[in-house]
Design an enzyme around this catalytic site. Structure first.
Site, PDB file in Angstrom:
ATOM      1  N   ARG A   1     -15.965  31.206  16.327  1.00  0.00           N
ATOM      2  CA  ARG A   1     -15.303  29.901  16.425  1.00  0.00           C
ATOM      3  C   ARG A   1     -15.052  29.634  17.901  1.00  0.00           C
ATOM      4  O   ARG A   1     -14.678  30.544  18.650  1.00  0.00           O
ATOM      5  CB  ARG A   1     -13.974  29.892  15.655  1.00  0.00           C
ATOM      6  CG  ARG A   1     -14.086  30.309  14.192  1.00  0.00           C
ATOM      7  CD  ARG A   1     -15.157  29.572  13.442  1.00  0.00           C
ATOM      8  NE  ARG A   1     -15.018  28.126  13.563  1.00  0.00           N
ATOM      9  CZ  ARG A   1     -15.978  27.281  13.215  1.00  0.00           C
ATOM     10  NH1 ARG A   1     -17.144  27.709  12.787  1.00  0.00           N
ATOM     11  NH2 ARG A   1     -15.780  25.989  13.326  1.00  0.00           N
TER      12      ARG A   1
ATOM     13  N   ASN B   1     -11.472  23.699   9.336  1.00  0.00           N
ATOM     14  CA  ASN B   1     -10.285  24.541   9.541  1.00  0.00           C
ATOM     15  C   ASN B   1      -9.645  24.932   8.210  1.00  0.00           C
ATOM     16  O   ASN B   1      -9.241  26.085   8.025  1.00  0.00           O
ATOM     17  CB  ASN B   1      -9.244  23.804  10.390  1.00  0.00           C
ATOM     18  CG  ASN B   1      -9.560  23.876  11.877  1.00  0.00           C
ATOM     19  OD1 ASN B   1     -10.393  24.677  12.303  1.00  0.00           O
ATOM     20  ND2 ASN B   1      -8.922  23.036  12.654  1.00  0.00           N
TER      21      ASN B   1
ATOM     22  N   GLU C   1     -13.886  18.777  11.719  1.00  0.00           N
ATOM     23  CA  GLU C   1     -13.075  19.859  12.286  1.00  0.00           C
ATOM     24  C   GLU C   1     -11.908  20.218  11.367  1.00  0.00           C
ATOM     25  O   GLU C   1     -11.646  21.392  11.105  1.00  0.00           O
ATOM     26  CB  GLU C   1     -12.501  19.456  13.658  1.00  0.00           C
ATOM     27  CG  GLU C   1     -13.522  19.134  14.746  1.00  0.00           C
ATOM     28  CD  GLU C   1     -14.393  20.309  15.133  1.00  0.00           C
ATOM     29  OE1 GLU C   1     -14.107  21.457  14.724  1.00  0.00           O
ATOM     30  OE2 GLU C   1     -15.391  20.087  15.841  1.00  0.00           O
TER      31      GLU C   1
END
Lengths: 154, 114
Positions: free
Chosen positions: A114, A60, A56
């Site tokens: 997303r 990002n 994650e």
């Protein structure tokens, strides 16, 4: 005696990884962290959680930090007393409002599909989690996860 | 990332394999959308049997296809979600939006009966 020495080695261990912000490096990052913590003999569940949290944070950096463009992502890992610390850094656009970014289901990029769950997942899958960010300068995500009790290490 | 597609009684069945992350979902999204168009958005079964890793990009893929099908009147269900993925599914609340079945057969039956 020998075990004590081993515990010191574990406490001192670290790893740095730097790579361009390309999506194929997402799996490299999480697999490298998983390999790094093998010495603590984590459970499958702990390993899955750690890999997911790393994935994650790196995703990002690539999608939000660099907006899918060129840049460098840096990953720092350290083991101390059965806890792993992972830091993911980018020199991208940064986050204007960290509290908003941490809201479950909030995403700045709905058009990219997303889910807005990335930071919520990190929060739930590690024991400690901090974000520091400066708009225009970059973002640093720090996570800590306990993988072995201190008894196991003594 | 590999996928295996089959159309069963007009319903698209997609069996995912490998690791479902941001790198994998982007090409996958277009491929599934194309197949949905070809099958007139009748329905979609997504099987996770071959998935050993998934992050929030996978959630985005599921919710995106759910939106496509809902807007076209089609049904979508998931099946064969292994223990490794259960926590991320539970955390996201996706169980409340898209039904999950044990097997591909029960998933297909549920779509046909809907």
């Amino acid at each position: 005696m020998e075990q004590k020495v081993q515990s010191k080695v574990i406490a001192a261990n670290y790893m740095h990884l730097q790579f361009p912000s390309r999506s194929e490096n997402e799996s490299l990052a999480r697999v490298a962290v998983a390999a790094f913590v093998t010495v603590l003999d984590p459970t499958m569940e702990q390993l899955t959680e750690l890999k997911t949290a790393v994935s994650e944070a790196v995703t990002n950096a690539i999608i939000h930090g660099y907006d899918g463009g060129e840049g460098e992502v840096r990953l720092h890992c350290a083991l101390k007393d059965g806890t792993v610390e992972v830091v993911v850094e980018d020199d991208g656009i940064g986050i204007e409002d960290i509290d908003q970014a941490r809201q479950p289901l909030f995403t700045s990029r709905p058009e990219l599909e997303r889910s807005g769950m990335g930071l919520t997942i990190i929060e739930n899958f590690v024991d400690e989690f901090f974000i520091s960010s400066e708009p225009g300068r970059g973002t640093r995500v720090t996570m800590r996860k306990v993988l072995a009790s201190s008894e196991t290490l003594n | 990332m590999q996928i295996d597609k089959e159309v069963v009684g007009g319903v698209l069945v997609v069996r995912l394999r490998g690791e479902l992350d941001h790198h994998a979902v982007e090409p996958l999204r277009d491929e599934i959308e194309q197949s949905l168009e070809n099958t007139h958005y009748r329905g979609l079964v997504l099987s996770f049997q071959g998935i050993d890793f998934m992050d929030s990009s996978g959630l985005g893929l599921i919710l995106g296809r759910y939106r496509t099908l809902s807007s076209r009147g089609g049904k979508m269900v998931l099946c064969e979600v292994n223990a490794n993925l259960r926590k991320i599914f539970e955390l996201s609340g996706i169980f409340k939006v898209v039904p999950v079945f044990e097997s591909e057969d029960s998933a297909l039956r549920a779509i046909k009966e809907a």
